[in-house]
Design an enzyme around this catalytic site. Structure first.
Site, PDB file in Angstrom:
ATOM      1  N   GLU A   6       2.192  -6.502  -5.284  1.00  0.00           N
ATOM      2  CA  GLU A   6       1.916  -5.627  -6.432  1.00  0.00           C
ATOM      3  C   GLU A   6       3.149  -4.863  -6.906  1.00  0.00           C
ATOM      4  O   GLU A   6       3.533  -4.936  -8.069  1.00  0.00           O
ATOM      5  CB  GLU A   6       0.803  -4.633  -6.051  1.00  0.00           C
TER       6      GLU A   6
ATOM      7  N   ASP B 270       0.839  -1.200   0.000  1.00  0.00           N
ATOM      8  CA  ASP B 270       0.000   0.000   0.000  1.00  0.00           C
ATOM      9  C   ASP B 270       0.880   1.258   0.000  1.00  0.00           C
ATOM     10  O   ASP B 270       0.709   2.152  -0.824  1.00  0.00           O
ATOM     11  CB  ASP B 270      -0.917   0.001   1.238  1.00  0.00           C
TER      12      ASP B 270
END
Ligand code: TRH
Length: 376
Positions: free
Chosen positions: A271, A15
């Site tokens: 990610e 994040d």
């Protein structure tokens, strides 16, 4: 243009990693000024050790980094507001957006996916029931109809410098033990807990080629230490047969990118490291972030569907077997041996894929065009 990016850390480093890369890449594009609001200062400091020890605003790489609490009190509004991963804006900030004459453009940055459906949702506005304001969905992805991928202007010059002849020697001077070979097969490992780790370690231990495994500090050590029969000490190397395991500290983003560029194979996850492995243009194995209902398996298969389009059937099967094995979809016979034998071809493919996905606008360019379609 003034941007505010809001990031709440759910877990791990993705994040904040994605938010920080975006903030930095946006701030590099003058005349964009960027504030990044972060709720988890400890995690931020792992990525940005230059941050003050107690939450307080500071500037790095032209980004003004702010503790979340700053936006829980009255503050100025930006022209563009990015809510990372639907993190929910501070109520007072949202109320100010509702009450102003010209509300900011409000973007919800979603998780990266290679799935087809994101193309239909990318760029769609959705009315927020509480304020009536439109929030636009922005989906990073691999196709022209998605939001693209974060790619800084210097990403390839830094990669090429790391891949130059001196790259590994410079790395060893900074991180290596005296006996680490610059000519061995280098592998980097960043992973969640993974039952397939031990079979992989055994493969490397009995490999015909010497293997150097670089492992930054993180959860994967929980599986690695019992196998080594040691307790973890940073910057130490262990020899097990053909395998040298080298412990690294948690690296700066620049050095992590550098490591990915120098290795022959990268094991990445989540990610951001997944994207960085693609810019490194080296063969890689992705561990998708495990999700309920095996949603991560769909994500992995969707990515493979795109990644393997231009790969011949035999090599595509080699990559699929390796990735499925690593993602817990059943042990695949000789997965590593076949992958390792195919590495020269897989490297060519990794380069071709990198060039292909770099041939179109990056995420920042697409974001700016979405928000300011008239500005060239
Ligand atoms: O840490 P991740 O698993 O992060 C995420 C989060 O779990 C998130 O909630 C989830 O939804 C998402 O994955 C899919 O993996 P990721 O995304 O690769 O983030 C790791 C970041 O840490 C990335 O920015 C690279 C950085 N990094 C360093 O800076 N130094 C290091 O030594 C390493 C290993 C990573």
């Amino acid at each position: 243009m003034q941007w505010d990016i809001f990031c709440r850390v759910v877990d791990n480093f993705g994040d904040i990693g994605v938010s920080w890369r975006l903030a930095r890449a946006l701030a590099q594009r003058s005349p964009h000024a960027v504030r990044l609001f972060v709720d988890d200062w400890d995690t931020l400091r792992r990525l940005l050790p230059c941050a003050p020890a107690v939450p307080a605003p500071f500037v790095d790489s032209k980004v003004s980094v702010q503790p979340w609490a700053v936006a829980e009190a009255p503050t100025t509004l930006a022209d563009g507001v990015i809510e990372a991963f639907a993190c929910a804006l501070p109520p007072i900030y949202l109320a100010a957006m509702r009450d102003t004459q010209t509300p900011p453009v409000w973007i919800n940055l979603e998780y990266l996916s290679a799935e087809d459906w994101i193309e239909d949702c990318h760029g769609l506005p959705s009315p927020d029931p509480a304020t009536g304001l439109a929030k636009t969905f922005f989906f990073p992805g691999f196709t022209a109809r998605s939001g693209g991928l974060i790619r800084e202007p210097d990403v390839f010059s830094r990669r090429d410098a790391a891949q130059a002849e001196t790259g590994r020697h410079q790395w060893l001077a900074a991180y290596g033990g005296a006996d680490v070979s610059a000519s061995a097969q280098w592998i980097s490992l960043f992973a969640y807990d993974n039952p397939r780790l031990v079979p992989r370690l055994t493969d490397w231990q009995i490999s015909e080629t010497p293997v150097v495994l670089w492992v930054p500090e993180g959860t994967v050590w929980r599986g690695l230490m019992p196998w080594l029969g040691e307790s973890h000490a940073a910057q130490t190397c262990w020899q097990r047969g053909a395998l040298t395991v080298c412990a690294l500290p948690f690296l700066s983003m620049e050095d992590y990118d550098r490591l990915l560029a120098m290795c022959d194979v990268n094991f990445v996850r989540g990610e951001d490291s997944f994207v960085r492995a693609q810019w490194a243009a080296r063969p890689f194995v992705w561990q998708a972030y495990p999700q309920a209902d095996a949603a991560h398996v769909d994500k992995m298969e969707a990515f493979l569907g795109r990644y393997l389009t231009k790969v011949d059937t035999a090599n595509a099967a080699v990559i699929e077997a390796m990735w499925r094995d690593w993602n817990g979809l059943g042990a695949q016979e000789q997965a590593w041996q076949r992958f390792s034998a195919a590495l020269p071809t897989l490297r060519q493919h990794a380069r071709q894929w990198c060039d292909q996905i770099a041939a179109t606008d990056g995420l920042v360019e697409r974001l700016v065009k979405m928000v300011q379609p008239d500005v060239k």
